[in-house]
Scaffold this motif. Structure first.
Motif, PDB file in Angstrom:
ATOM      1  N   VAL A 224      36.536 -15.899  42.880  1.00 34.87           N
ATOM      2  CA  VAL A 224      36.067 -15.549  44.226  1.00 34.87           C
ATOM      3  C   VAL A 224      36.895 -14.410  44.797  1.00 34.87           C
ATOM      4  O   VAL A 224      36.358 -13.476  45.403  1.00 34.87           O
ATOM      5  N   GLY A 225      38.203 -14.470  44.601  1.00 38.08           N
ATOM      6  CA  GLY A 225      39.062 -13.386  45.079  1.00 38.08           C
ATOM      7  C   GLY A 225      38.704 -12.051  44.447  1.00 38.08           C
ATOM      8  O   GLY A 225      38.642 -11.022  45.137  1.00 38.08           O
ATOM      9  N   ALA A 226      38.452 -12.066  43.130  1.00 35.22           N
ATOM     10  CA  ALA A 226      38.073 -10.829  42.442  1.00 35.22           C
ATOM     11  C   ALA A 226      36.730 -10.319  42.952  1.00 35.22           C
ATOM     12  O   ALA A 226      36.537  -9.104  43.132  1.00 35.22           O
ATOM     13  N   LEU A 227      35.797 -11.218  43.210  1.00 34.33           N
ATOM     14  CA  LEU A 227      34.491 -10.799  43.719  1.00 34.33           C
ATOM     15  C   LEU A 227      34.593 -10.263  45.143  1.00 34.33           C
ATOM     16  O   LEU A 227      33.865  -9.334  45.518  1.00 34.33           O
ATOM     17  N   GLU A 228      35.484 -10.810  45.943  1.00 31.45           N
ATOM     18  CA  GLU A 228      35.687 -10.290  47.298  1.00 31.45           C
ATOM     19  C   GLU A 228      36.255  -8.880  47.261  1.00 31.45           C
ATOM     20  O   GLU A 228      35.853  -8.015  48.039  1.00 31.45           O
ATOM     21  N   VAL A 229      37.192  -8.648  46.336  1.00 31.20           N
ATOM     22  CA  VAL A 229      37.747  -7.296  46.181  1.00 31.20           C
ATOM     23  C   VAL A 229      36.645  -6.332  45.769  1.00 31.20           C
ATOM     24  O   VAL A 229      36.526  -5.220  46.301  1.00 31.20           O
ATOM     25  N   GLN A 230      35.808  -6.763  44.820  1.00 31.04           N
ATOM     26  CA  GLN A 230      34.707  -5.915  44.363  1.00 31.04           C
ATOM     27  C   GLN A 230      33.711  -5.668  45.497  1.00 31.04           C
ATOM     28  O   GLN A 230      33.197  -4.556  45.648  1.00 31.04           O
ATOM     29  N   ASP A 231      33.462  -6.678  46.320  1.00 28.79           N
ATOM     30  CA  ASP A 231      32.551  -6.510  47.458  1.00 28.79           C
ATOM     31  C   ASP A 231      33.110  -5.492  48.451  1.00 28.79           C
ATOM     32  O   ASP A 231      32.363  -4.653  48.964  1.00 28.79           O
ATOM     33  N   ARG A 232      34.414  -5.548  48.702  1.00 22.46           N
ATOM     34  CA  ARG A 232      35.033  -4.570  49.605  1.00 22.46           C
ATOM     35  C   ARG A 232      34.917  -3.164  49.037  1.00 22.46           C
ATOM     36  O   ARG A 232      34.700  -2.197  49.785  1.00 22.46           O
ATOM     37  N   ARG A 233      35.032  -3.028  47.714  1.00 24.54           N
ATOM     38  CA  ARG A 233      34.879  -1.699  47.097  1.00 24.54           C
ATOM     39  C   ARG A 233      33.470  -1.171  47.318  1.00 24.54           C
ATOM     40  O   ARG A 233      33.286   0.007  47.595  1.00 24.54           O
ATOM     41  N   TRP A 234      32.475  -2.049  47.132  1.00 22.91           N
ATOM     42  CA  TRP A 234      31.089  -1.601  47.264  1.00 22.91           C
ATOM     43  C   TRP A 234      30.725  -1.283  48.719  1.00 22.91           C
ATOM     44  O   TRP A 234      29.700  -0.646  48.970  1.00 22.91           O
ATOM     45  N   GLN A 235      31.533  -1.698  49.668  1.00 19.36           N
ATOM     46  CA  GLN A 235      31.290  -1.340  51.066  1.00 19.36           C
ATOM     47  C   GLN A 235      31.687   0.113  51.348  1.00 19.36           C
ATOM     48  O   GLN A 235      31.259   0.684  52.340  1.00 19.36           O
ATOM     49  N   ASP A 236      32.490   0.697  50.475  1.00 23.52           N
ATOM     50  CA  ASP A 236      32.953   2.074  50.645  1.00 23.52           C
ATOM     51  C   ASP A 236      31.886   3.033  50.113  1.00 23.52           C
ATOM     52  O   ASP A 236      31.522   2.980  48.938  1.00 23.52           O
ATOM     53  N   PRO A 237      31.372   3.938  50.943  1.00 23.05           N
ATOM     54  CA  PRO A 237      30.310   4.857  50.490  1.00 23.05           C
ATOM     55  C   PRO A 237      30.750   5.789  49.360  1.00 23.05           C
ATOM     56  O   PRO A 237      29.948   6.127  48.489  1.00 23.05           O
ATOM     57  N   THR A 238      32.007   6.207  49.352  1.00 22.42           N
ATOM     58  CA  THR A 238      32.453   7.094  48.270  1.00 22.42           C
ATOM     59  C   THR A 238      32.465   6.358  46.937  1.00 22.42           C
ATOM     60  O   THR A 238      32.140   6.936  45.897  1.00 22.42           O
ATOM     61  N   TYR A 239      32.812   5.076  46.943  1.00 20.88           N
ATOM     62  CA  TYR A 239      32.789   4.289  45.702  1.00 20.88           C
ATOM     63  C   TYR A 239      31.353   4.134  45.201  1.00 20.88           C
ATOM     64  O   TYR A 239      31.082   4.268  44.009  1.00 20.88           O
ATOM     65  N   VAL A 240      30.437   3.887  46.115  1.00 24.87           N
ATOM     66  CA  VAL A 240      29.025   3.745  45.732  1.00 24.87           C
ATOM     67  C   VAL A 240      28.519   5.056  45.146  1.00 24.87           C
ATOM     68  O   VAL A 240      27.839   5.075  44.109  1.00 24.87           O
ATOM     69  N   ARG A 241      28.859   6.162  45.779  1.00 26.05           N
ATOM     70  CA  ARG A 241      28.437   7.471  45.289  1.00 26.05           C
ATOM     71  C   ARG A 241      29.014   7.732  43.891  1.00 26.05           C
ATOM     72  O   ARG A 241      28.314   8.201  42.991  1.00 26.05           O
ATOM     73  N   THR A 242      30.295   7.399  43.706  1.00 28.51           N
ATOM     74  CA  THR A 242      30.934   7.605  42.411  1.00 28.51           C
ATOM     75  C   THR A 242      30.279   6.750  41.325  1.00 28.51           C
ATOM     76  O   THR A 242      30.018   7.224  40.216  1.00 28.51           O
ATOM     77  N   GLN A 243      29.976   5.508  41.646  1.00 25.36           N
ATOM     78  CA  GLN A 243      29.343   4.630  40.668  1.00 25.36           C
ATOM     79  C   GLN A 243      27.924   5.086  40.336  1.00 25.36           C
ATOM     80  O   GLN A 243      27.474   4.985  39.194  1.00 25.36           O
ATOM     81  N   ALA A 244      27.202   5.592  41.332  1.00 25.53           N
ATOM     82  CA  ALA A 244      25.852   6.094  41.078  1.00 25.53           C
ATOM     83  C   ALA A 244      25.889   7.300  40.153  1.00 25.53           C
ATOM     84  O   ALA A 244      25.060   7.425  39.250  1.00 25.53           O
ATOM     85  N   ARG A 245      26.857   8.154  40.362  1.00 24.18           N
ATOM     86  CA  ARG A 245      26.970   9.323  39.482  1.00 24.18           C
ATOM     87  C   ARG A 245      27.371   8.904  38.071  1.00 24.18           C
ATOM     88  O   ARG A 245      26.860   9.421  37.087  1.00 24.18           O
ATOM     89  N   LYS A 246      28.296   7.951  37.994  1.00 27.37           N
ATOM     90  CA  LYS A 246      28.829   7.551  36.691  1.00 27.37           C
ATOM     91  C   LYS A 246      27.828   6.702  35.898  1.00 27.37           C
ATOM     92  O   LYS A 246      27.569   6.965  34.725  1.00 27.37           O
TER      93      LYS A 246
END
Length: 140
Positions: free
Chosen positions: A61-83
């Motif tokens: 759950v802790g790891a998933l919460e960290v991942q959820d916080r990452r996906w809230q960041d628009p730059t991370y989403v943009r980077t993942q979409a490009r990658k």
């Protein structure tokens, strides 16, 4: 008259009635406690295993919460979409590099790509079915 032989002393039994009753009582207590103790230890083991599972779930759950916080960041989403999806930003040009196939792969793809005798795959399939039917019906 000589004195008479005194009667030999009576020998007491080694196991008296009281000792036998005490032994039976002790056995009854031990037998009555055996099952509850076994269940107690089994339940303690189960509690320990459930605690370990709970701790592992909390880590997940802790790891998933960290991942959820990452996906809230628009730059991370943009980077993942490009990658992951190979998205481009407006104005960018995509280039795809195609490496030449190895010689063995070229021969394999060339032989697969060319249909035999100009017939389609289903014609070849039906022909092979007919041939196998003729072979099985012919006398040996």
């Amino acid at each position: 008259m000589p004195p008479a032989d005194p009667a030999p002393p009576k020998r007491r039994a080694s196991l008296t009635g009281r000792a036998a009753l005490l032994a039976i009582a002790v056995c009854a207590v031990v037998l009555s406690l055996a099952y509850p103790l076994r269940e107690f230890f089994a339940q303690r083991g189960e509690i320990n295993s459930l605690r370990a599972e709970n701790a592992a779930a909390q880590l997940r759950v802790g790891a998933l919460e960290v991942q959820d916080r990452r996906w809230q960041d628009p730059t991370y989403v943009r980077t993942q979409a490009r990658k992951r999806l190979h998205y481009l930003m407006p104005g960018e040009t995509a280039f795809v590099v195609i490496r030449p196939a190895k010689p063995a792969q070229r021969r394999l793809t060339a032989s697969v790509a060319r249909p035999r005798g100009g017939s389609s795959w289903y014609d070849r399939l039906w022909t092979s079915v007919e041939e196998s039917g003729r072979r099985s019906s012919s006398p040996r």
